[in-house]
Design a protein around this motif. Structure first.
Motif, PDB file in Angstrom:
ATOM      1  N   LEU A 262      13.499  61.409 -39.698  1.00  0.00           N
ATOM      2  CA  LEU A 262      13.038  61.497 -41.018  1.00  0.00           C
ATOM      3  C   LEU A 262      11.750  61.014 -41.257  1.00  0.00           C
ATOM      4  O   LEU A 262      10.891  61.147 -42.202  1.00  0.00           O
ATOM      5  CB  LEU A 262      14.053  59.903 -41.469  1.00  0.00           C
ATOM      6  CG  LEU A 262      15.321  60.199 -41.940  1.00  0.00           C
ATOM      7  CD1 LEU A 262      16.184  58.989 -42.078  1.00  0.00           C
ATOM      8  CD2 LEU A 262      15.725  61.552 -42.894  1.00  0.00           C
ATOM      9  N   LYS A 263      11.088  60.382 -40.244  1.00  0.00           N
ATOM     10  CA  LYS A 263       9.678  60.243 -40.174  1.00  0.00           C
ATOM     11  C   LYS A 263       8.755  61.498 -40.236  1.00  0.00           C
ATOM     12  O   LYS A 263       7.794  61.563 -40.853  1.00  0.00           O
ATOM     13  CB  LYS A 263       9.197  59.231 -38.831  1.00  0.00           C
ATOM     14  CG  LYS A 263       7.990  58.869 -38.890  1.00  0.00           C
ATOM     15  CD  LYS A 263       7.462  57.869 -37.961  1.00  0.00           C
ATOM     16  CE  LYS A 263       6.318  56.963 -37.968  1.00  0.00           C
ATOM     17  NZ  LYS A 263       6.021  56.162 -36.702  1.00  0.00           N
ATOM     18  N   GLY A 264       9.256  62.575 -39.443  1.00  0.00           N
ATOM     19  CA  GLY A 264       8.644  63.708 -39.718  1.00  0.00           C
ATOM     20  C   GLY A 264       8.879  64.377 -40.799  1.00  0.00           C
ATOM     21  O   GLY A 264       8.196  65.163 -41.497  1.00  0.00           O
ATOM     22  N   LEU A 265       9.965  64.147 -41.607  1.00  0.00           N
ATOM     23  CA  LEU A 265      10.297  64.576 -42.834  1.00  0.00           C
ATOM     24  C   LEU A 265       9.518  64.230 -43.857  1.00  0.00           C
ATOM     25  O   LEU A 265       8.826  64.655 -44.853  1.00  0.00           O
ATOM     26  CB  LEU A 265      11.625  64.199 -43.406  1.00  0.00           C
ATOM     27  CG  LEU A 265      12.093  64.850 -44.840  1.00  0.00           C
ATOM     28  CD1 LEU A 265      12.270  66.541 -44.677  1.00  0.00           C
ATOM     29  CD2 LEU A 265      13.395  64.339 -45.037  1.00  0.00           C
TER      30      LEU A 265
ATOM     31  N   LEU B 158       7.425  66.703 -46.052  1.00  0.00           N
ATOM     32  CA  LEU B 158       7.847  67.164 -47.465  1.00  0.00           C
ATOM     33  C   LEU B 158       7.601  66.037 -48.590  1.00  0.00           C
ATOM     34  O   LEU B 158       7.179  66.468 -49.541  1.00  0.00           O
ATOM     35  CB  LEU B 158       9.643  66.887 -47.324  1.00  0.00           C
ATOM     36  CG  LEU B 158      10.371  67.434 -48.527  1.00  0.00           C
ATOM     37  CD1 LEU B 158       9.906  68.973 -48.914  1.00  0.00           C
ATOM     38  CD2 LEU B 158      11.720  67.074 -48.498  1.00  0.00           C
ATOM     39  N   PHE B 159       7.305  64.634 -47.856  1.00  0.00           N
ATOM     40  CA  PHE B 159       6.986  63.684 -49.026  1.00  0.00           C
ATOM     41  C   PHE B 159       5.532  63.228 -48.644  1.00  0.00           C
ATOM     42  O   PHE B 159       4.941  62.239 -48.426  1.00  0.00           O
ATOM     43  CB  PHE B 159       7.729  62.279 -48.878  1.00  0.00           C
ATOM     44  CG  PHE B 159       9.044  62.707 -49.219  1.00  0.00           C
ATOM     45  CD1 PHE B 159       9.357  62.939 -50.491  1.00  0.00           C
ATOM     46  CD2 PHE B 159      10.312  62.778 -48.143  1.00  0.00           C
ATOM     47  CE1 PHE B 159      10.791  63.429 -50.861  1.00  0.00           C
ATOM     48  CE2 PHE B 159      11.308  62.883 -48.673  1.00  0.00           C
ATOM     49  CZ  PHE B 159      11.745  63.349 -49.815  1.00  0.00           C
ATOM     50  N   THR B 160       4.588  64.252 -48.917  1.00  0.00           N
ATOM     51  CA  THR B 160       3.206  64.259 -48.575  1.00  0.00           C
ATOM     52  C   THR B 160       2.399  63.504 -49.847  1.00  0.00           C
ATOM     53  O   THR B 160       2.949  63.215 -50.669  1.00  0.00           O
ATOM     54  CB  THR B 160       2.594  65.589 -48.542  1.00  0.00           C
ATOM     55  OG1 THR B 160       2.785  66.405 -50.130  1.00  0.00           O
ATOM     56  CG2 THR B 160       3.010  66.547 -47.561  1.00  0.00           C
ATOM     57  N   LYS B 161       1.076  63.251 -49.618  1.00  0.00           N
ATOM     58  CA  LYS B 161       0.407  62.725 -50.708  1.00  0.00           C
ATOM     59  C   LYS B 161       0.276  63.349 -52.020  1.00  0.00           C
ATOM     60  O   LYS B 161       0.908  62.572 -53.015  1.00  0.00           O
ATOM     61  CB  LYS B 161      -1.165  62.450 -50.213  1.00  0.00           C
ATOM     62  CG  LYS B 161      -1.117  61.210 -49.172  1.00  0.00           C
ATOM     63  CD  LYS B 161      -0.712  60.085 -49.709  1.00  0.00           C
ATOM     64  CE  LYS B 161      -1.148  58.932 -48.589  1.00  0.00           C
ATOM     65  NZ  LYS B 161      -0.527  57.497 -49.201  1.00  0.00           N
TER      66      LYS B 161
END
Length: 128
Positions: free
Chosen positions: A71-74, A78-81
């Motif tokens: 999830l840290k990689g996700l 995916l949840f970039t700035k």
């Protein structure tokens, strides 16, 4: 008609353009579900498997591009700035096993509100 408060705090031109694209896609999903419902199909019965297939396909592409299954990689892929700005999200916790996010604005919900969806319909679409 929805009573959910969903108003963006940030409204610059680039964010508005990106949100408009997301709204267009969300409106299409609503129209597909609405038409399916008129034919007697349950939105979740066909919507969830279709969206799951899409997510699995996109997830496989992320892994091919050096992504990870944590999830840290996700969060990093995916949840970039930029995504955090579009959805006005706060990352509360990010570990390999837990990802907690507060979304303060959602362009998809905005599209569904514009279409006149009820809060129950919006909840179903979000779940899909």
């Amino acid at each position: 008609m929805s009573i959910v408060k969903n108003e963006p705090k940030y409204q610059n031109g680039i964010l508005q353009a990106i949100r408009a694209q997301l709204e267009h896609r969300a409106h299409g999903l609503y129209l597909l579900c609405d038409e399916a419902g008129k034919s007697g199909l349950d939105w979740k019965e066909f919507g969830q498997p279709a969206v799951r297939r899409c997510g699995l396909s996109q997830g496989a592409e992320l892994v091919k591009k050096g992504g990870t299954d944590s999830l840290k990689g996700l969060k990093k892929t995916l949840f970039t700035k930029p995504a955090q700005l579009v959805f006005e999200m706060d990352i509360l916790e990010s570990t390999d096993d837990k990802l907690s996010i507060d979304f303060h604005y959602c362009p998809l919900v905005n599209a569904w509100q514009k279409a006149g969806c009820t809060d129950e319909q919006i909840a179903t679409l979000c779940d899909i």
